[in-house]
Design an enzyme around this catalytic site. Structure first.
Site, PDB file in Angstrom:
ATOM      1  N   CYS A  52     -26.056   5.570  34.970  1.00  0.00           N
ATOM      2  CA  CYS A  52     -25.535   4.698  36.022  1.00  0.00           C
ATOM      3  C   CYS A  52     -24.747   5.536  37.022  1.00  0.00           C
ATOM      4  O   CYS A  52     -23.878   6.320  36.634  1.00  0.00           O
ATOM      5  CB  CYS A  52     -24.645   3.626  35.404  1.00  0.00           C
ATOM      6  SG  CYS A  52     -23.874   2.532  36.624  1.00  0.00           S
ATOM      7  N   CYS A  55     -20.769   4.346  36.722  1.00  0.00           N
ATOM      8  CA  CYS A  55     -19.899   4.591  35.562  1.00  0.00           C
ATOM      9  C   CYS A  55     -20.398   5.673  34.618  1.00  0.00           C
ATOM     10  O   CYS A  55     -19.754   5.962  33.619  1.00  0.00           O
ATOM     11  CB  CYS A  55     -19.680   3.298  34.785  1.00  0.00           C
ATOM     12  SG  CYS A  55     -21.127   2.761  33.831  1.00  0.00           S
ATOM     13  N   CYS A 101     -26.063  -2.790  34.729  1.00  0.00           N
ATOM     14  CA  CYS A 101     -25.435  -1.888  33.767  1.00  0.00           C
ATOM     15  C   CYS A 101     -24.498  -2.720  32.893  1.00  0.00           C
ATOM     16  O   CYS A 101     -23.651  -3.453  33.413  1.00  0.00           O
ATOM     17  CB  CYS A 101     -24.656  -0.801  34.505  1.00  0.00           C
ATOM     18  SG  CYS A 101     -23.685   0.264  33.418  1.00  0.00           S
ATOM     19  N   CYS A 104     -20.570  -1.481  33.510  1.00  0.00           N
ATOM     20  CA  CYS A 104     -19.804  -1.727  34.750  1.00  0.00           C
ATOM     21  C   CYS A 104     -20.371  -2.844  35.620  1.00  0.00           C
ATOM     22  O   CYS A 104     -19.834  -3.127  36.679  1.00  0.00           O
ATOM     23  CB  CYS A 104     -19.670  -0.443  35.553  1.00  0.00           C
ATOM     24  SG  CYS A 104     -21.195   0.056  36.394  1.00  0.00           S
ATOM     25  N   CYS A 124     -37.944  -2.137  36.717  1.00  0.00           N
ATOM     26  CA  CYS A 124     -38.147  -1.628  38.076  1.00  0.00           C
ATOM     27  C   CYS A 124     -36.753  -1.366  38.659  1.00  0.00           C
ATOM     28  O   CYS A 124     -36.019  -2.306  38.975  1.00  0.00           O
ATOM     29  CB  CYS A 124     -38.916  -2.676  38.870  1.00  0.00           C
ATOM     30  SG  CYS A 124     -39.413  -2.155  40.503  1.00  0.00           S
TER      31      CYS A 124
END
Length: 137
Positions: A52, A55, A101, A104, A124
């Site tokens: 990510c 984070c 995510c 976060c 995707c």
């Protein structure tokens, strides 16, 4: 951007605005979408883990990446069962499953039931929401 050391609860909107490009901020915090075939990872073939951008949580492995022809990086499963959260998205006159995510809550993309075996899923994902870390050789 790849050296983000923020931890859950410490990521502020202000720090993300300072650290991310305006485009990455729009995708991850405002549920935007990058144009197809424009992202740095849609045709990326190195071995490693995609994290990510907000984070640094590990999200997807290159082992699960495939070419969907969609213009966005596509994966048939996340790196772990608790890496992502999925929420119903009814924007733009469609009903889709939005992928975020789990650490976060950054918007990553969408998941569709048209992927390859063994899951039949296609995650995707916007390149702008990811940071790739190569595997050590």
């Amino acid at each position: 951007m790849s050296n983000n050391q923020d931890r859950p609860g410490q990521i502020t909107d202000e720090s993300l605005r300072e650290r991310l490009s305006p485009e990455a901020y729009a995708v991850t915090r405002r549920a935007g979408t990058e144009p197809p075939f424009s992202g740095r990872y849609y045709d990326h073939h190195e071995t490693g883990i995609y994290h990510c951008i907000c984070c640094d949580a590990p999200l997807f492995s290159s082992e699960h990446k495939f070419d969907s022809g969609s213009g966005w990086p596509s994966y048939w499963q996340p790196v772990s069962g608790d890496a992502l959260s999925v929420v119903r998205d009814t924007s733009h006159g469609m009903i889709r499953e939005e992928v975020r995510c789990a650490r976060c809550d950054a918007h990553l993309g969408h998941v569709f039931p048209d992927g390859p075996p063994p899951t039949g899923l296609r995650y995707c994902i916007n390149s702008l929401s990811l940071d790739f870390k190569a595997a050590h050789k």
